[in-house]
Design a protein around this motif. Sequence first.
Motif, PDB file in Angstrom:
ATOM      1  N   TYR A   8      17.974  -8.087  13.118  1.00  0.00           N
ATOM      2  CA  TYR A   8      19.007  -7.979  14.389  1.00  0.00           C
ATOM      3  C   TYR A   8      18.736  -9.637  14.379  1.00  0.00           C
ATOM      4  CZ  TYR A   8      20.211  -8.391  19.617  1.00  0.00           C
ATOM      5  OH  TYR A   8      21.517  -8.314  20.536  1.00  0.00           O
ATOM      6  N   ASP A   9      20.165 -10.319  14.976  1.00  0.00           N
ATOM      7  CA  ASP A   9      20.393 -11.872  15.672  1.00  0.00           C
ATOM      8  C   ASP A   9      21.582 -11.085  16.413  1.00  0.00           C
ATOM      9  OD1 ASP A   9      19.038 -14.672  15.450  1.00  0.00           O
ATOM     10  OD2 ASP A   9      21.618 -14.763  13.763  1.00  0.00           O
ATOM     11  N   LEU A  10      21.468 -12.840  17.152  1.00  0.00           N
ATOM     12  CA  LEU A  10      22.055 -13.266  17.891  1.00  0.00           C
ATOM     13  C   LEU A  10      22.397 -14.525  18.463  1.00  0.00           C
ATOM     14  CD1 LEU A  10      22.508 -11.295  21.676  1.00  0.00           C
ATOM     15  CD2 LEU A  10      22.335 -13.929  21.999  1.00  0.00           C
ATOM     16  N   HIS A  11      23.607 -14.708  18.913  1.00  0.00           N
ATOM     17  CA  HIS A  11      24.060 -16.058  19.422  1.00  0.00           C
ATOM     18  C   HIS A  11      25.134 -16.447  19.986  1.00  0.00           C
ATOM     19  CE1 HIS A  11      22.537 -18.514  15.338  1.00  0.00           C
ATOM     20  NE2 HIS A  11      22.211 -17.393  15.379  1.00  0.00           N
ATOM     21  N   ARG A  12      24.651 -17.300  21.222  1.00  0.00           N
ATOM     22  CA  ARG A  12      26.107 -17.358  22.875  1.00  0.00           C
ATOM     23  C   ARG A  12      26.875 -18.142  21.727  1.00  0.00           C
ATOM     24  NH1 ARG A  12      24.970 -21.175  25.131  1.00  0.00           N
ATOM     25  NH2 ARG A  12      22.728 -22.684  23.725  1.00  0.00           N
ATOM     26  N   SER A  42      25.382 -13.127   8.418  1.00  0.00           N
ATOM     27  CA  SER A  42      24.254 -13.479   7.288  1.00  0.00           C
ATOM     28  C   SER A  42      23.557 -14.175   8.028  1.00  0.00           C
ATOM     29  CB  SER A  42      24.398 -15.395   7.114  1.00  0.00           C
ATOM     30  OG  SER A  42      26.493 -15.072   6.554  1.00  0.00           O
ATOM     31  N   HIS A  43      22.683 -14.179   8.810  1.00  0.00           N
ATOM     32  CA  HIS A  43      21.358 -14.385   9.882  1.00  0.00           C
ATOM     33  C   HIS A  43      20.141 -12.543   9.274  1.00  0.00           C
ATOM     34  CE1 HIS A  43      21.830 -18.209  11.906  1.00  0.00           C
ATOM     35  NE2 HIS A  43      22.005 -18.316  10.114  1.00  0.00           N
ATOM     36  N   ALA A  44      21.311 -11.712   9.755  1.00  0.00           N
ATOM     37  CA  ALA A  44      20.952 -10.549  10.340  1.00  0.00           C
ATOM     38  C   ALA A  44      20.196  -9.830   8.391  1.00  0.00           C
ATOM     39  CB  ALA A  44      21.846  -9.671  11.277  1.00  0.00           C
TER      40      ALA A  44
HETATM   41 ZN    ZN Z   1      20.957 -16.497  14.027  1.00  0.00          ZN
END
Ligand code: ZN
Length: 153
Positions: A8-12, A42-44
């Motif tokens: 899981y990833d999250l960005h503001r 891509s990060h997830a």
């Molecule tokens: Zn990220």
Amino acid sequence: MTRCGIAYDLHRLAEGRKLMIGGVEVPFEKGSVGHSDGDVLSHALLGAAALGDIGTHFPDTDPKWKDASSLIFLEHTRKLLDARSMRINHLDAVVICERPKLGPHFPAMRHVLAKALGIAPEQINLKAKTNEGTGEIGRGEAIASHAIATLEG
Ligand SMILES: [Zn+2]
């Protein structure tokens, strides 16, 4: 042996940043805030496929990765898997944001991601979901992604 990795990833989201998703720049009034290009998808995918945390391999304290294209991380993931004699069978991901509409960009993202990972676009499934107007994502303050990777080796 078959292994599954989940991440899981999250960005503001903020004005004055590019919105990079799946290696593709999506036209929008805001972009994701991150040490690298902030590519949430891509990060997830990296987290799921590398069976580890992005920070282990690409610490955000390292100036080398400032504003770096996250496709570099995926290319590195491919090398990590090669070194373990593992390969990606399938990737599935959902990107959660209220706007913009991502569906039209998915074919390009699958193409770019597949190239970076050395697999076929047909091995990558992408979906979009809104947050029904609730929370940070619903207010357009953040973008998130869940991904699962099925690995053989
Ligand atoms: Zn990220």
